[in-house]
Scaffold this motif. Structure first.
Motif, short mmCIF file in Angstrom:
data_model
loop_
_atom_site.label_atom_id
_atom_site.label_comp_id
_atom_site.label_asym_id
_atom_site.label_seq_id
_atom_site.Cartn_x
_atom_site.Cartn_y
_atom_site.Cartn_z
N CYS A 1 0.82 -1.22 0.00
CA CYS A 1 0.00 0.00 0.00
C CYS A 1 0.85 1.27 0.00
O CYS A 1 0.46 2.28 -0.58
N ILE A 2 2.02 1.22 0.64
CA ILE A 2 2.94 2.36 0.56
C ILE A 2 3.48 2.49 -0.86
O ILE A 2 3.56 3.58 -1.43
N GLU A 3 3.82 1.36 -1.45
CA GLU A 3 4.43 1.35 -2.78
C GLU A 3 3.43 1.72 -3.88
O GLU A 3 3.82 2.09 -4.98
N HIS A 4 2.14 1.64 -3.57
CA HIS A 4 1.11 1.93 -4.57
C HIS A 4 1.21 3.36 -5.08
O HIS A 4 0.88 3.65 -6.23
N GLN A 5 1.70 4.27 -4.23
CA GLN A 5 1.88 5.66 -4.65
C GLN A 5 3.05 5.73 -5.62
O GLN A 5 4.17 5.32 -5.30
N TYR A 6 2.80 6.27 -6.81
CA TYR A 6 3.87 6.37 -7.82
C TYR A 6 4.13 7.84 -8.13
O TYR A 6 3.23 8.57 -8.52
#
Length: 452
Positions: free
Chosen positions: A380-385
């Motif tokens: 969920c943290i990595e979902h932000q691009y």
């Protein structure tokens, strides 16, 4: 609102038939043709008599809600079988002119106007009233031209007075009506209580008045929504706080299997999410499509909400341990947005430099695993691009979430040093410790010192 005794009666004044005169056919021939048609109709199971029925209510007293159909369940006469006692609807078996008459008596606890309406194909046509007294009588009559298949029903058309007052925020009116024993939990046909309406429209004083008068705080409407669901949908943070303080069940699910926090997260209502998290909302509950609140926040790209939920999941119990008060009474804004460690302000600059200039692209994930972040947290943290250097933003978010959970009495630099060594970045760890020792006089805070 209740009805004590009711009677519904139908008499057909005229049913359409062929004209008694027809050009080119004498009266004798016309009469012969008419008789032949009647015989054919009877032999084919058609209607040979004018439709009529008489029906009453069997129960001694029937409770009515807004929009409900009165079902006259005891049929005494039903010529033509047009009346259905199960649905309470009369269906015209043929075209004609029909006359309806209804009489009714209000219940013994009646404390508001009893109103019934005759509706044709769900269009309300004629109203009848009973006075604001127990056992008050009323009636209505109507003569209607109907086509075959037209549907006639008797309904209770309007919500009760205190429901309307709650919907419009009239606190004084609600107070007076409740004082005179108007039901605090009166429901409309859709299961909406006065508390539902007040919460939906953000009327905080009305909400408090209704709760004070003993309303069931967790009532669910036809969609399974409680007042908490509906006020969350309106993003009324102050009413969410009122309901939580009144001990509502914060984790009731509606027909979509959504609790209030699912509703808040799905709509990106950050302030409502804060209050619900501080109130102890269940974060493992999955809605109808199998999503947790965290996954809904990630799907909606609500970065701040994702971070708040991870903080709450990881550190809720720890925070309760060292705060002087119960978490229910802590300002949610302060709890979820501001780290409690005394050196958090100085550490923010250090962690920003670490994430953006010193960590390698995969290091932040290694740190997350070392600090026991779940795979769902990492995804969920990595979902932000944010581009090819997204790992820098991901790393800083991770470090700030981690800092949020460091206890007041823990040495931040020591914990960070140990974590960097654990992911094979000893050189960077030694470098950070050396710089922190050189700067320690500037940031020393006694027993709570981050560097000692």
């Amino acid at each position: 609102m209740s009805i004590q005794l009711s009677l519904l009666m139908l008499v057909v004044l005229h049913a359409s038939s062929a004209d008694s005169s027809c050009p080119g056919i004498n009266n004798g021939e016309f009469e012969d043709l008419t008789n032949l048609m009647r015989k054919i109709t009877c032999q084919s199971g058609g209607i040979s008599e004018k439709p009529a029925f008489l029906a009453t209510l069997t129960p001694r007293e029937v409770a009515l809600t807004s929009g409900s159909v009165v079902k006259f369940d005891s049929i005494l006469t039903n010529i033509g079988n047009g009346y259905n006692a199960n649905s309470g609807v009369f269906t015209a078996p043929r075209k004609g002119t029909y006359q309806f008459a209804v009489s009714f008596v209000s219940g013994h606890r009646n404390n508001e106007w009893l109103e019934l309406t005759l509706a044709k194909n769900n269009n309300r046509l004629v109203r009848g009233h009973a006075a604001l007294d127990p056992f008050a009588s009323g009636s209505l009559q109507a003569t209607l031209a109907l086509e075959k298949g037209d549907r006639i029903s008797i309904i209770q058309p309007r919500p009760s007075g205190h429901v309307l007052a709650a919907d419009n925020g009239y606190t004084d009116v609600v107070d007076v009506l409740l004082e005179f024993n108007a039901g605090a939990d009166t429901e409309t046909i859709k299961g909406m209580t006065p508390l539902h309406f007040a919460a939906t429209n953000g009327h905080d004083e009305v909400v408090m008045t209704i709760i004070k008068n003993g309303a069931y705080i967790d009532a669910q409407n036809f969609q399974g929504n409680t007042p908490l669901h509906l006020t969350t949908l309106g993003n009324f943070r102050h009413i969410i706080e009122i309901l939580i303080q009144a001990n509502c069940d914060i984790n009731i699910a509606n027909n979509r299997q959504q609790t209030a926090i699912h509703v808040a997260v799905e709509n990106g209502f950050q302030e409502s999410v804060e209050v619900l998290l501080a109130g102890g909302a269940n974060l493992s509950r999955r809605e109808k499509l199998g999503k947790t609140p965290l996954q809904l926040a990630s799907r909606g790209s609500f970065v701040a909400i994702v971070d708040m939920i991870i903080k709450a999941e990881r550190y809720y119990a720890v925070t309760r341990e060292y705060m002087e008060q119960e978490l229910d009474y802590v300002d949610p804004h302060q709890y979820l947005r501001t780290p409690k460690h005394p050196s958090s302000t100085q550490m923010k600059d250090i962690l920003w430099k670490l994430a953006t200039k010193q960590l390698k692209p995969g290091d932040w994930k290694k740190l997350a695993v070392h600090w026991k972040f779940t795979s769902d947290h990492i995804r969920c943290i990595e979902h932000q691009y944010t581009g090819t250097n997204s790992h820098r933003e991901h790393g800083f978010r991770l470090l700030m979430i981690w800092l949020h959970g460091v206890r007041k009495d823990e040495n931040v630099i020591k914990l960070l040093f140990e974590a960097l060594v654990a992911i094979d970045r000893r050189g960077l760890a030694e470098q950070m410790r050396g710089k922190s020792e050189a700067r320690s006089p500037k940031v020393c805070m006694g027993k709570m010192c981050a560097m000692c």
